[in-house]
Design an enzyme around this catalytic site. Sequence first.
Site, PDB file in Angstrom:
ATOM      1  N   LYS A   1     -11.006  -4.513  18.761  1.00  0.00           N
ATOM      2  CA  LYS A   1      -9.594  -4.872  18.936  1.00  0.00           C
ATOM      3  C   LYS A   1      -9.128  -4.621  20.369  1.00  0.00           C
ATOM      4  CE  LYS A   1      -8.602  -4.049  14.027  1.00  0.00           C
ATOM      5  NZ  LYS A   1      -7.511  -4.150  13.058  1.00  0.00           N
TER       6      LYS A   1
ATOM      7  N   PRO B   1      -2.391 -12.287  10.159  1.00  0.00           N
ATOM      8  CA  PRO B   1      -2.732 -12.078  11.575  1.00  0.00           C
ATOM      9  C   PRO B   1      -3.029 -10.603  11.820  1.00  0.00           C
ATOM     10  CG  PRO B   1      -0.373 -12.545  11.302  1.00  0.00           C
ATOM     11  CD  PRO B   1      -1.020 -12.739   9.963  1.00  0.00           C
ATOM     12  N   ASP B   2      -3.991 -10.313  12.683  1.00  0.00           N
ATOM     13  CA  ASP B   2      -4.259  -8.917  13.075  1.00  0.00           C
ATOM     14  C   ASP B   2      -3.368  -8.629  14.290  1.00  0.00           C
ATOM     15  OD1 ASP B   2      -5.311  -6.530  14.203  1.00  0.00           O
ATOM     16  OD2 ASP B   2      -7.128  -6.844  13.019  1.00  0.00           O
ATOM     17  N   ILE B   3      -2.326  -7.846  14.045  1.00  0.00           N
ATOM     18  CA  ILE B   3      -1.288  -7.660  15.072  1.00  0.00           C
ATOM     19  C   ILE B   3      -1.835  -6.939  16.298  1.00  0.00           C
ATOM     20  CG2 ILE B   3       0.981  -6.636  15.529  1.00  0.00           C
ATOM     21  CD1 ILE B   3       1.439  -6.854  12.415  1.00  0.00           C
TER      22      ILE B   3
ATOM     23  N   ASP C   1      -4.055  -6.714   5.135  1.00  0.00           N
ATOM     24  CA  ASP C   1      -5.012  -7.627   5.772  1.00  0.00           C
ATOM     25  C   ASP C   1      -4.903  -9.036   5.189  1.00  0.00           C
ATOM     26  OD1 ASP C   1      -6.208  -5.876   7.606  1.00  0.00           O
ATOM     27  OD2 ASP C   1      -7.403  -4.951   6.019  1.00  0.00           O
TER      28      ASP C   1
ATOM     29  N   LYS D   1     -13.496  -0.427  15.632  1.00  0.00           N
ATOM     30  CA  LYS D   1     -12.150  -1.004  15.831  1.00  0.00           C
ATOM     31  C   LYS D   1     -11.686  -0.846  17.282  1.00  0.00           C
ATOM     32  CE  LYS D   1     -10.783  -0.685  11.031  1.00  0.00           C
ATOM     33  NZ  LYS D   1     -10.227   0.100   9.943  1.00  0.00           N
TER      34      LYS D   1
ATOM     35  N   LYS E   1      10.099 -16.422 -10.571  1.00  0.00           N
ATOM     36  CA  LYS E   1       9.294 -15.328 -11.143  1.00  0.00           C
ATOM     37  C   LYS E   1       8.143 -15.903 -11.983  1.00  0.00           C
ATOM     38  CE  LYS E   1       9.582 -11.362 -14.171  1.00  0.00           C
ATOM     39  NZ  LYS E   1      10.238 -10.878 -15.367  1.00  0.00           N
TER      40      LYS E   1
ATOM     41  N   PHE F   1      -4.580   2.894  15.020  1.00  0.00           N
ATOM     42  CA  PHE F   1      -4.950   3.878  14.011  1.00  0.00           C
ATOM     43  C   PHE F   1      -6.110   3.297  13.213  1.00  0.00           C
ATOM     44  CE2 PHE F   1      -2.233   7.637  13.263  1.00  0.00           C
ATOM     45  CZ  PHE F   1      -1.423   7.514  14.375  1.00  0.00           C
TER      46      PHE F   1
ATOM     47  N   ASN G   1       0.852  -1.195   0.000  1.00  0.00           N
ATOM     48  CA  ASN G   1       0.000   0.000   0.000  1.00  0.00           C
ATOM     49  C   ASN G   1       0.889   1.247   0.000  1.00  0.00           C
ATOM     50  OD1 ASN G   1       0.586   0.786   2.860  1.00  0.00           O
ATOM     51  ND2 ASN G   1      -0.326  -1.233   3.219  1.00  0.00           N
TER      52      ASN G   1
HETATM   53  O1  PMT Z   1       2.793   6.052   6.625  1.00  0.00           O
HETATM   54  P1  PMT Z   1       2.192   7.370   6.132  1.00  0.00           P
HETATM   55  O2  PMT Z   1       2.371   7.565   4.646  1.00  0.00           O
HETATM   56  O3  PMT Z   1       2.691   8.543   6.938  1.00  0.00           O
HETATM   57  O4  PMT Z   1       0.598   7.303   6.337  1.00  0.00           O
HETATM   58  C1  PMT Z   1       0.083   7.235   7.634  1.00  0.00           C
HETATM   59  C2  PMT Z   1      -1.099   6.245   7.710  1.00  0.00           C
HETATM   60  C3  PMT Z   1      -2.259   6.742   6.869  1.00  0.00           C
HETATM   61  C4  PMT Z   1      -0.648   4.858   7.217  1.00  0.00           C
HETATM   62  C5  PMT Z   1      -1.462   6.155   9.240  1.00  0.00           C
HETATM   63  O5  PMT Z   1      -1.899   7.414   9.681  1.00  0.00           O
HETATM   64  C6  PMT Z   1      -2.553   5.120   9.485  1.00  0.00           C
HETATM   65  O6  PMT Z   1      -3.745   5.361   9.364  1.00  0.00           O
HETATM   66  N1  PMT Z   1      -2.130   3.876   9.858  1.00  0.00           N
HETATM   67  C7  PMT Z   1      -3.034   2.704  10.015  1.00  0.00           C
HETATM   68  C8  PMT Z   1      -3.330   2.131   8.664  1.00  0.00           C
HETATM   69  C9  PMT Z   1      -4.247   0.932   8.738  1.00  0.00           C
HETATM   70  O7  PMT Z   1      -3.841  -0.134   8.392  1.00  0.00           O
HETATM   71  O8  PMT Z   1      -5.432   1.166   9.259  1.00  0.00           O
HETATM   72  P2  PMT Z   1      -6.594   0.038   9.431  1.00  0.00           P
HETATM   73  O9  PMT Z   1      -7.817   0.838   9.724  1.00  0.00           O
HETATM   74  O10 PMT Z   1      -6.639  -0.875   8.252  1.00  0.00           O
HETATM   75  O11 PMT Z   1      -6.136  -0.792  10.680  1.00  0.00           O
HETATM   76  C10 PMT Z   1      -6.597  -0.542  12.009  1.00  0.00           C
HETATM   77  C11 PMT Z   1      -5.507  -0.830  13.018  1.00  0.00           C
HETATM   78  O12 PMT Z   1      -5.201  -2.228  12.996  1.00  0.00           O
HETATM   79  C12 PMT Z   1      -4.181  -0.117  12.776  1.00  0.00           C
HETATM   80  O13 PMT Z   1      -3.656   0.256  14.029  1.00  0.00           O
HETATM   81  C13 PMT Z   1      -3.310  -1.181  12.108  1.00  0.00           C
HETATM   82  O14 PMT Z   1      -1.926  -0.960  12.380  1.00  0.00           O
HETATM   83  C14 PMT Z   1      -3.820  -2.440  12.782  1.00  0.00           C
HETATM   84  N2  PMT Z   1      -3.712  -3.670  11.976  1.00  0.00           N
HETATM   85  C15 PMT Z   1      -4.424  -3.822  10.825  1.00  0.00           C
HETATM   86  C16 PMT Z   1      -4.368  -5.021  10.129  1.00  0.00           C
HETATM   87  C17 PMT Z   1      -3.556  -6.061  10.650  1.00  0.00           C
HETATM   88  N3  PMT Z   1      -3.460  -7.232  10.002  1.00  0.00           N
HETATM   89  N4  PMT Z   1      -2.858  -5.896  11.773  1.00  0.00           N
HETATM   90  C18 PMT Z   1      -2.914  -4.711  12.459  1.00  0.00           C
HETATM   91  O15 PMT Z   1      -2.273  -4.559  13.483  1.00  0.00           O
END
Ligand code: PMT
Length: 400
Positions: free
Chosen positions: A343, A307-309, A279, A339, A289, A325, A210
């Site tokens: 979570k 895994p969702d960390i 995800d 969330k 390749k 976030f 991403n």
């Molecule tokens: O890196 P930059 O270019 O500065 O951009 C910043 C940002 C937009 C990436 C940042 O501000 C941000 O929003 N980060 C979280 C991105 C994200 O994956 O959001 P989410 O809504 O999909 O996930 C929710 C939370 O679960 C997040 O804390 C994420 O780290 C966590 N997560 C998600 C999926 C996963 N498999 N494991 C996780 O821990």
Amino acid sequence: MRLADKRILLGVSGGIAAYKSAELVRRLKDQGAEVRVVMTRSAKEFITPLTLQAVSGHPVAYSLLDPSAEAGMGHIELAKWADLVLIAPASANLMARMAAGMADELLTTLCLATPAPITLAPAMNQQMYLNAATQANLKTLASRGILLWGPDAGSQACGDVGPGRMLDPLELVDRCCQQLAAEPLLAGVKLLLTAGPTREALDPVRYISNHSSGKMGYAIARAAREAGAEVTLVSGPVALATPAGVTRVDVESAEQMHQAVMSRVGECDLFIGCAAVADYRPEQVASQKIKKTGDNDQMVVKLVKNPDIIAAVGALSDKPFTVGFAAETVDVEQYALDKLQRKRLDMIAANDVSREGQGFNADDNALTVFWQGGQAPLPLADKLTLARHLVALIASHYRR
Ligand code: PMT
């Protein structure tokens, strides 16, 4: 007495929330602070200087060119006297004048003349707060290091509902205590933080990922280090230098990030998940390749869940204070709150990543931070300024 011997210069500007200033003075004094009040011309239309004189125990200053006031504590002396300048309520008009660097009355002059940190508690109608001019002024003020506390959202005196309510006096007192604490906000706190994207391999040369640049997470690492935390940064692949004093652990995929976090989380007090973790990952990773074939116009890749960390951290019986976030494009508040619950997070910082010039890969960002029973908007600013505000907010909740 968390503010014993601290000198707070309380600026009051014109707005209906000025009636709360008397309560604020009393609560600051309860904590041992010495409070001097300066009012703008329009503040006097909402609350009398006499009221604030009675509660502060000192004459209230409001005139820049008053010979008798200057003979007492002159305006430069007052500017130097303060350990902290708190302006509550801070009106849209006052913030516009401050952003323009004006010295058109006593309070704006003091703001230019003081070496003390300045903090604003904005209070205004929600439409005025959301107006592009007000948002631009807030960004300018934040970029100069002026702290913005609030506003809260909710129903307003004018009948509107939205952001623009002054923070509660007790919340402001708490923030003053944090700001003036002798110790840095996160002194001795062990922070584990994720940042950047993950890469999910398809074959030895291709991956799914991403647009995360890591800028937001690295800014938080720097701000937390400045605030005294011991910071371990688990980073996806980014092109950024490691902030000074921060321990960095490089990973590529979500599974590697999961492993790096889970093997360290037992030693941390605070966990912040800023990484944009994929995800899903391809079920099969080709060992060579993948070749383009002449007879197939389509290629199907089967994905499996990663895994969702942060959910794994939230599920620990002895979990650290956990901040997530939420990167959303619609219904930001609803998804963020979901969330937060699902979570098992203590706080979540939501960003609307559909907005031009903020979020993924941008230099600026804006957040709304939610916790059980509360929220705080952190307006558009460069990511380091925003990270400093976020760290201060997290610290005030972590320390409770
Ligand atoms: O890196 P930059 O270019 O500065 O951009 C910043 C940002 C937009 C990436 C940042 O501000 C941000 O929003 N980060 C979280 C991105 C994200 O994956 O959001 P989410 O809504 O999909 O996930 C929710 C939370 O679960 C997040 O804390 C994420 O780290 C966590 N997560 C998600 C999926 C996963 N498999 N494991 C996780 O821990």
